[in-house]
Design an enzyme around this catalytic site. Structure first.
Site, short mmCIF file in Angstrom:
data_model
loop_
_atom_site.label_atom_id
_atom_site.label_comp_id
_atom_site.label_asym_id
_atom_site.label_seq_id
_atom_site.Cartn_x
_atom_site.Cartn_y
_atom_site.Cartn_z
N ASN A 151 21.52 41.69 -28.94
CA ASN A 151 20.16 42.23 -28.93
C ASN A 151 19.17 41.27 -28.29
OD1 ASN A 151 17.74 43.48 -29.48
ND2 ASN A 151 18.34 44.13 -31.52
N ASP A 152 18.80 40.22 -29.00
CA ASP A 152 17.77 39.31 -28.48
C ASP A 152 18.16 38.70 -27.13
OD1 ASP A 152 16.25 39.79 -30.71
OD2 ASP A 152 17.02 38.06 -31.81
N VAL A 153 19.45 38.47 -26.92
CA VAL A 153 19.89 37.76 -25.71
C VAL A 153 19.80 38.65 -24.45
CG1 VAL A 153 21.38 36.19 -26.96
CG2 VAL A 153 22.33 38.31 -26.03
N ALA A 158 15.57 37.83 -34.27
CA ALA A 158 14.22 37.29 -34.14
C ALA A 158 13.17 38.27 -34.66
CB ALA A 158 13.94 36.92 -32.70
#
Lengths: 113, 463
Positions: free
Chosen positions: B390-392, B431
Site C-alpha cells: 500500500n504505502d510503498v 501510515a
C-alpha cells in the site's frame, strides 16, 4: 593487549564491515541477518574461556590482596553455572543460525534455462 | 611454541567471517559464504580449546551445553515455518544479548572477590551487560509482536520519552557508581534499568517499522559482542562484533531511508497515529471512489499484456499467497508474458522478507528486481498487480508535499497502463494515509483475500 590496540582493531573492523555489507545484494538481506546472527554466537569463545577454568580457593588470598576472600569459591561456582548457560545460548545461536541460513540460501535458485 | 600462533588462527576466523559476508553479494556465492562462516566458527572454538590446553576444566557441563545447543537449535531451524522467520531471527538475537550479559556477570563473579577487577574492565563490563540485556528484552518483545502474541500496534504511553530518559540516566549513574565501587547492587541496577529500557524502546514501535527494529537489534547484538571483546581483550570478538554492528547499522539505515524517516523518529516511535491520518485525508475529500474489478478482468488484460509486474507486500505474507503467486507466474510465463517482481526495501517485516518468501515459492531470483532496477520499467508495462502492498506504491509520496509519506521512495506502479490492487478492505496502509493510486483512472481494486484472488486469476488465465 592494551586499549589503544584494541580500539585500532575495532575501527579497522568497522571500516571493513561497512564496505563488505554495502556489497550485499538487497535480495539477501534476510540471510545476512541470519548469518550475522549466527556469527554473533562468537561470544561463545568468551563464555568457554571463562568457564573452562579451574576454581580458585580462598588460599589464593594469602598471595594476592582479595576484596572478598569469603566469596571466592561461592562466586566461582555460580560463575561456572552461568557460564554454561551462556555457552548453551550461544550454541543454540550458532547451530540454529547457520542451519536456518543454509536453509534459506538453498531456496534462492536462478531461472532454469 | 604453537601458542604464539593462536592470535593468527583468530585472525583466520575473522577473515572467514568477512568472506561469509562477501559471499552474500550474490545468491550464487552465498552458500559458499555460509560455509566460510561455519569454518570460521569451528576454527574459533577449536582455537579456544587449544589455548586452554591441558588446564581445561568443567569439560562435561560445557560439552553438554554445546551439544544441547546443537540438538535443539538445528531441528528448530529446520522445521520452523518460513512465515515465522522474522520472529525466529528476533528470538535468536535475544540469545546473544542474554549470553553477553551472562558473560559480564561471570567476569564480575570471578574477578571481584580476588581483587582482579579494574576500573577499565568494570566500565566495559557495565557497558556489555547493559547492551546485552537491552538486546535481550527488546528482541523478546519484538519476537512476541511479530508472532502476534501481543498486538503489533505501537504501545505508546504518554511520557515514555521521560521514562526512557530517566532509565538512561539511571544506567549511566549506576554504571559510574559501579566503576568506582564495584558494588554488586549497582551492577544489578544497571542490568534491570537496561532491561526495562529495551522493553520500552521496542514497545513504542510497531507494524511496518518492524524492519528497522529487527535490524537495530541485529546491530546491538554486534556491539554487545564487541564490548565483551574489549572487556576480555579478545580481538576476534571485537572484529566480529564490529562486522555485525556495521551490518545491522547499515540495514537500519537502508530501511529508514526507504521510508524517508530518520532513525531517531523511528526509535521514538508513534507513526500512523491519529494526527497523520487526519492530516492526510483532504486529498481524497472530493469523494472519488476507487473502481472495483473482478479477477477475470485482470486475467483478460494480463493475458494480452507483454509485460506484467507483480508488487508483493506484507499482505502477501499474511495471506501466505506466495505459492499461489508462483502458480500465476508460471501460468503467465507459459503464455509468453514477461513477469517481473518488484520489491520495495521495506516491504514486509524484516529486510529482504519478500525475497525469501518468493524464493521459498521457487520463483527464480533473476525475475525479482529491486526498486531502482524496476522503476524505469513501469511506464512500458501493461499491467501491474499489487498484492497486499500500500504505502510503498502511494504516488502521494511524490506529488503531495503535505502527505506524511512525501519524499519516501516508492515503486512507480501508477505509471503503468493498468494497475490492479488486491486488497482485503478499503482500509489505508500502515501510515494511515489514503492511497491516491486507488482512485486514479488506470487503477482498480480487487477485494478479497490475496490467496483466493490470485487463485481465481490463475484459473481464469488457464481457461
Amino acid at each position: 593487549m592494551d586499549f589503544p590496540t584494541l580500539l585500532t582493531i575495532f575501527t579497522l573492523a568497522c571500516v571493513v564491515g561497512y564496505f563488505v555489507v554495502w556489497g550485499v545484494t538487497p535480495a539477501l538481506h534476510t540471510p545476512l541477518m541470519a548469518v550475522t546472527n549466527a556469527i554473533s554466537g562468537i561470544v561463545i569463545i568468551a563464555a568457554l574461556a571463562l568457564t573452562a577454568t579451574h576454581g580458585t580457593s580462598e588460599t589464593l588470598c594469602n598471595l594476592v590482596p582479595c576484596t572478598a576472600p569469603g566469596k571466592v569459591e561461592g562466586y566461582h561456582t555460580a560463575s561456572i553455572w552461568l557460564g554454561s548457560v551462556a555457552v548453551f545460548l550461544c550454541a543454540l545461536n550458532i547451530f540454529g543460525g547457520f542451519a536456518i541460513t543454509r536453509r534459506m540460501l538453498a531456496m534462492f535458485k536462478p531461472k532454469a534455462k | 611454541m604453537f601458542q604464539s600462533y593462536l592470535p593468527f588462527l583468530a585472525l583466520i576466523s575473522a577473515l572467514c567471517f568477512i568472506l561469509a559476508l562477501k559471499g552474500l553479494a550474490h545468491p550464487k556465492t552465498a552458500q559458499r559464504g555460509n560455509t566460510f562462516a561455519m569454518v570460521g566458527m569451528g576454527l574459533a572454538i577449536g582455537t579456544i580449546f587449544l589455548s586452554l590446553g591441558t588446564s581445561v576444566a568443567n569439560i562435561i557441563p560445557l560439552a553438554v551445553a554445546l551439544v544441547a545447543g546443537a540438538v535443539i537449535g538445528i531441528p528448530v531451524a529446520g522445521r520452523i515455518a518460513l512465515t515465522a522467520l522474522p520472529q525466529l531471527v528476533a528470538l535468536f538475537h535475544s540469545f546473544v544479548g542474554l549470553a553477553a550479559t551472562l558473560i559480564a556477570v561471570v567476569t564480575y563473579l570471578q574477578e571481584y572477590p580476588i581483587g582482579g577487577l579494574l576500573p577499565k574492565t568494570a566500565t566495559e563490563l557495565a557497558l556489555g551487560a547493559a547492551i546485552g540485556i537491552l538486546t535481550f528484552t527488546g528482541s523478546i518483545l519484538a519476537a512476541l509482536k511479530l508472532q502476534g502474541t501481543i498486538g503489533g500496534k505501537p504501545l505508546a504511553f504518554k511520557g515514555r520519552h521521560v521514562v526512557n530518559l530517566a532509565l538512561g540516566l539511571i544506567i549511566v549513574a549506576a554504571s559510574v557508581h559501579f566503576v568506582m565501587t564495584f558494588s554488586a547492587l549497582s551492577l544489578t541496577i544497571v542490568i534491570i534499568a537496561a532491561a526495562i529500557l529495551g522493553f520500552t524502546l521496542v514497545a513504542a514501535i510497531g507494524g511496518a517499522d518492524m524492519p528497522v527494529v529487527v535490524s537495530m537489534l541485529n546491530s546491538y547484538s554486534g556491539w554487545a559482542a564487541a564490548a565483551t571483546g574489549f572487556m576480555l581483550e579478545m580481538p576476534l570478538l571485537i572484529i566480529t562484533g564490529a562486522l555485525i554492528g556495521a551490518s545491522g547499522g547499515i540495514l537500519s539505515y537502508i530501511m529508514c531511508k526507504a521510508m524517508n524517516r530518520s532513525f531517531i523518529s523511528v526509535i521514538l516511535g508513534g507513526f500512523g497515529n491519529n494526527e497523520s491520518a487526519s492530516a492526510a485525508t483532504p486529498t481524497n475529500a472530493e469523494g472519488k471512489t476507487p473502481a472495483l474489478a473482478a479477477a477475470e478482468d485482470a486475467a483478460f488484460l494480463m493475458q494480452n499484456a507483454s509485460r506484467v509486474i507483480i508488487v508483493p507486500g506484507y499482505g502477501m505474507a499474511v495471506a501466505q499467497a506466495q505459492h499461489a503467486v508462483k502458480e500465476l507466474y508460471q501460468t503467465l510465463s507459459n503464455q509468453g508474458v514477461e513477469v517481473i517482481f518488484a520489491i520495495h526495501p521495506v516491504a514486509g517485516r524484516m529486510p529482504g522478507h519478500m525475497n525469501v518468501l518468493l524464493a521459498e515459492a521457487d520463483i527464480p531470483y533473476d525475475v525479482v528486481e529491486e526498486q531502482d532496477e524496476v522503476n524505469p520499467s513501469f511506464p512500458t508495462t501493461d499491467v501491474t498487480l499489487i498484492v497486499g502492498a500500500n504505502d510503498v506504491v502511494n504516488p502521494a509520496a511524490q506529488t503531495q508535499p503535505s502527505s506524511p509519506l512525501y519524499g519516501m521512495p516508492i515503486l512507480e506502479a501508477h505509471k503503468s497502463r493498468f494497475v490492479y490492487v488486491i486488497k482485503r478492505s478499503f482500509k489505508p496502509g500502515y501510515a494511515g494515509v489514503e492511497n491516491e493510486l486507488f482512485t486514479m483512472p488506470n487503477c482498480a481494486l480487487i477485494l478479497g483475500d490475496a490467496k483466493d484472488v490470485i487463485e481465481n486469476l490463475t484459473r481464469a488465465l488457464k481457461e
